[in-house]
Design an enzyme around this catalytic site. Structure first.
Site, mmCIF file in Angstrom:
data_model
loop_
_atom_site.group_PDB
_atom_site.id
_atom_site.type_symbol
_atom_site.label_atom_id
_atom_site.label_comp_id
_atom_site.label_asym_id
_atom_site.label_seq_id
_atom_site.Cartn_x
_atom_site.Cartn_y
_atom_site.Cartn_z
ATOM 1 N N ASP A 93 -82.587 21.330 83.950
ATOM 2 C CA ASP A 93 -81.586 22.156 84.628
ATOM 3 C C ASP A 93 -82.050 23.604 84.528
ATOM 4 O OD1 ASP A 93 -81.104 22.948 82.079
ATOM 5 O OD2 ASP A 93 -79.038 22.269 81.995
ATOM 6 N N ASP A 266 -76.755 12.382 86.075
ATOM 7 C CA ASP A 266 -77.054 12.576 84.651
ATOM 8 C C ASP A 266 -75.742 12.840 83.939
ATOM 9 O OD1 ASP A 266 -76.777 15.559 85.477
ATOM 10 O OD2 ASP A 266 -76.843 15.582 83.290
ATOM 11 N N CYS A 304 -75.218 -8.827 77.461
ATOM 12 C CA CYS A 304 -76.195 -7.735 77.434
ATOM 13 C C CYS A 304 -77.492 -8.158 76.749
ATOM 14 C CB CYS A 304 -75.574 -6.540 76.717
ATOM 15 S SG CYS A 304 -76.694 -5.135 76.523
ATOM 16 N N CYS A 306 -79.753 -5.908 75.493
ATOM 17 C CA CYS A 306 -80.334 -4.775 74.767
ATOM 18 C C CYS A 306 -80.696 -5.164 73.336
ATOM 19 C CB CYS A 306 -79.393 -3.569 74.780
ATOM 20 S SG CYS A 306 -78.106 -3.603 73.504
ATOM 21 N N CYS A 309 -77.628 -5.812 71.114
ATOM 22 C CA CYS A 309 -76.897 -7.053 71.394
ATOM 23 C C CYS A 309 -77.731 -8.302 71.107
ATOM 24 C CB CYS A 309 -76.400 -7.048 72.841
ATOM 25 S SG CYS A 309 -75.059 -5.857 73.088
ATOM 26 N N HIS A 335 -77.453 0.631 73.173
ATOM 27 C CA HIS A 335 -76.633 -0.235 74.012
ATOM 28 C C HIS A 335 -76.091 0.508 75.235
ATOM 29 C CE1 HIS A 335 -73.807 -3.191 75.406
ATOM 30 N NE2 HIS A 335 -72.947 -2.191 75.511
#
Lengths: 369, 369
Positions: A93, A266, A304, A306, A309, A335
């Site tokens: 930014d 974002d 999930c 991930c 998980c 996660h």
């Protein structure tokens, strides 16, 4: 050109679109969610973990890096990619949003903004030229024009003057930025006024940026008003260029943003709430820190894939959070980022298969909060 | 037997020895350094990272787990291995050391120790039986007898009475512990008195434990005194059983411990100093947080193969530490643990090749602090 947008599929019933963003550090599927790495690190994560979970572009904050460790130091390290060992895309930014958030610590003139550091009170000056130069030192793939984010609520007069100045500043950014390997995006402002949004979009499109952000939304206004502004503004932007909605990242706003034709998002939301013990699941949010999960030996989300998980129980993660263990923050952050990245992939797939409206209906039918 | 020590090589000139420790969760080379995972997590690390860097056994603290999340909950999860997803070895201490450290919050009787939680002031009671039962619930591969760590300095009378009680307590632990898949180690106490160390070792060897710890060292005494106690005590222990020096983990003490025939060590040192920005290198310690490393783009230790050294610069790690980013703590912790684990491997190799004395001379010739 440094960054190029490729339209793959336009939804036949809504503004939603699937595409690809070509950058010097890879090609990324859009719509895309960009994790925030404020201080050259996505909090609690390693760059290799981000890569492994499918993150494409991350955002880093010019204001913070300018103060610490300083953009010259980052440049000496070979730029932000080398400094933090991230070989994917980076967007910085302009520092404008943070500087304006300093309130009484900053003073705006046509030339730029004088402000005091929130760290040590030292005096600094950022202008369109300076913000662009700093971003050129950092070396992100995509950099942003220096703008003022019109506060909410604002009077029409103030919003108009501010938006006109943002356009003049965008012109000045463009004048100092001449680097083929880096794309400078313009930022559409205009507060909650459609006439000013139209003016801002028209003026910036005239300046011909390789991409456009929509700023000044998700700043405290009702979500319906944000959606109204998107509905009005996005169609004013060229379909050949990527569109980036700044600071937005809750699942509901992502769905509605995509609906209106946004390609990039974002937000600190997924990483920040993770550190407070809140995780997102296909069934809604879960405050995994709560007592009800003390003896819950299921994963956060059985749907999930991930790392958290696949390996750990709610009970264990709750224990880590209650005892303030770093690994707990790693797991909830992992996660949440994985969840959002795959949420975007699912939306994209729905667009490709021209069933985005169905996806949206299904989402809203079970979305809580 | 749950845990069995296999002697591979005895140094021809010193007490140092290389061996293997066979446990229900794997066979581990000794001498070994065990990272500390107080609250069912080695601070900042994932179990998979620990495994990847070659960690074999980790230590976890009964006192902390008893209070949070509670040993019954851990048992419900299937024990500590399942709860924290660590399939390597685990050793739990008895809780004695932590409880005695509570000072005015605890009261000792022959029966056991009444204490108040450091978290909420709630009242608890730990006895040899209770501490053993709690450890049986946690399900570590190696558990420790409930002892009193004689403080330093202490009068001979107090140390004698305490050490004799520790032996009676060890007997009581043994009486309730009957589990083939878990080894109960005795702990030799005796303060800084050789006669009491002899008495303690003799009495505990009589009770025939599958392994022996040496407790009550590294509690504030000069290091020379600790080495003197080791020199006196280790030869009193059976060569067929593993020997564990509790709470020791700086490189100098590891070398001297190994010299005297110690097989196992644990210490919070590498992980704790890491979080304060201090890292160990082949050239001595380095406070990577210091200003001198701000523009140092070399790795922490160019000799090191850890994740941090393979990827990141001192300048980046310093930036992360200065900005209090979690990833900085991950990197320094990763480095320090990797460093110590490989330091132990190097020592073991030196023993195997019967050049441990040379290793020790080389170590001391460049060791700082």
């Amino acid at each position: 050109m440094a960054v190029r947008y490729e339209l793959i599929k336009q939804c036949s019933q809504t503004g939603a679109r699937a595409g690809r963003l070509h950058t010097p550090h890879g090609t990324f599927d859009t719509p895309i969610f960009m994790p925030v790495g404020t201080q050259a690190t996505v909090k609690a994560m390693s760059p290799h973990e981000l890569k492994a979970m499918g993150a494409g572009i991350i955002l880093s904050n010019t204001y913070h890096l300018y103060l610490r460790p300083g953009h010259e130091l980052v440049a000496e390290a070979g730029g932000l990619h080398a400094f933090m060992q991230w070989d994917g895309g980076i967007l910085t930014d302009s520092g404008g949003f943070q500087v304006f958030s300093l309130g009484p610590l900053r003073k705006i003139t046509e030339e730029g903004v004088t402000f005091r550091s929130h760290l040590d009170g030292s005096k600094h000056f950022l202008s369109p030229e300076r913000a662009t130069e700093v971003q050129m030192s950092l070396g992100a793939d995509i950099i942003m024009a220096f703008d003022e984010c019109v506060p909410y609520p604002a009077e029409h007069d103030y919003a108009k003057a501010s938006t006109e100045r943002t356009t003049r500043w965008a012109e000045r950014c463009k004048a100092v930025h001449a680097r083929d390997k880096q794309a400078l995006f313009g930022i559409v402002q205009g507060g909650m006024f459609k006439d000013l949004r139209s003016m801002s979009a028209r003026d910036l499109v005239e300046l011909d940026f390789p991409g456009y952000a929509i700023g000044g939304l998700s700043v405290g206004e009702p979500k319906e008003l944000m959606y109204e502004m998107l509905e009005h503004t996005v169609p004013l932007l060229p379909i050949t260029k990527p569109r980036y909605l700044m600071g937005v990242g809750t699942p509901d706003c992502l769905v509605e943003g995509v609906l209106h034709g946004i390609d990039m998002f974002d937000c600190v939301f997924p990483t920040r709430v993770a550190r407070n013990g809140t995780v997102m699941t296909s069934q809604g949010r879960l405050v995994v820190k709560n007592a009800e999960f003390a003896r819950d030996f299921r994963p956060i989300d059985s749907q999930c894939g991930c790392y958290a998980c696949r390996n750990f129980s709610r009970a264990y993660i709750r224990h880590l959070l209650k005892t303030e263990e770093i690994f707990g923050l790693r797991l909830t952050t992992t996660h949440n980022l994985y969840f959002l990245i795959h949420f975007m992939k699912d939306m994209r797939q729905a667009i490709i298969e021209d069933r985005f409206l169905e996806f949206r209906v299904a989402f809203w039918s079970h979305y809580q909060r």
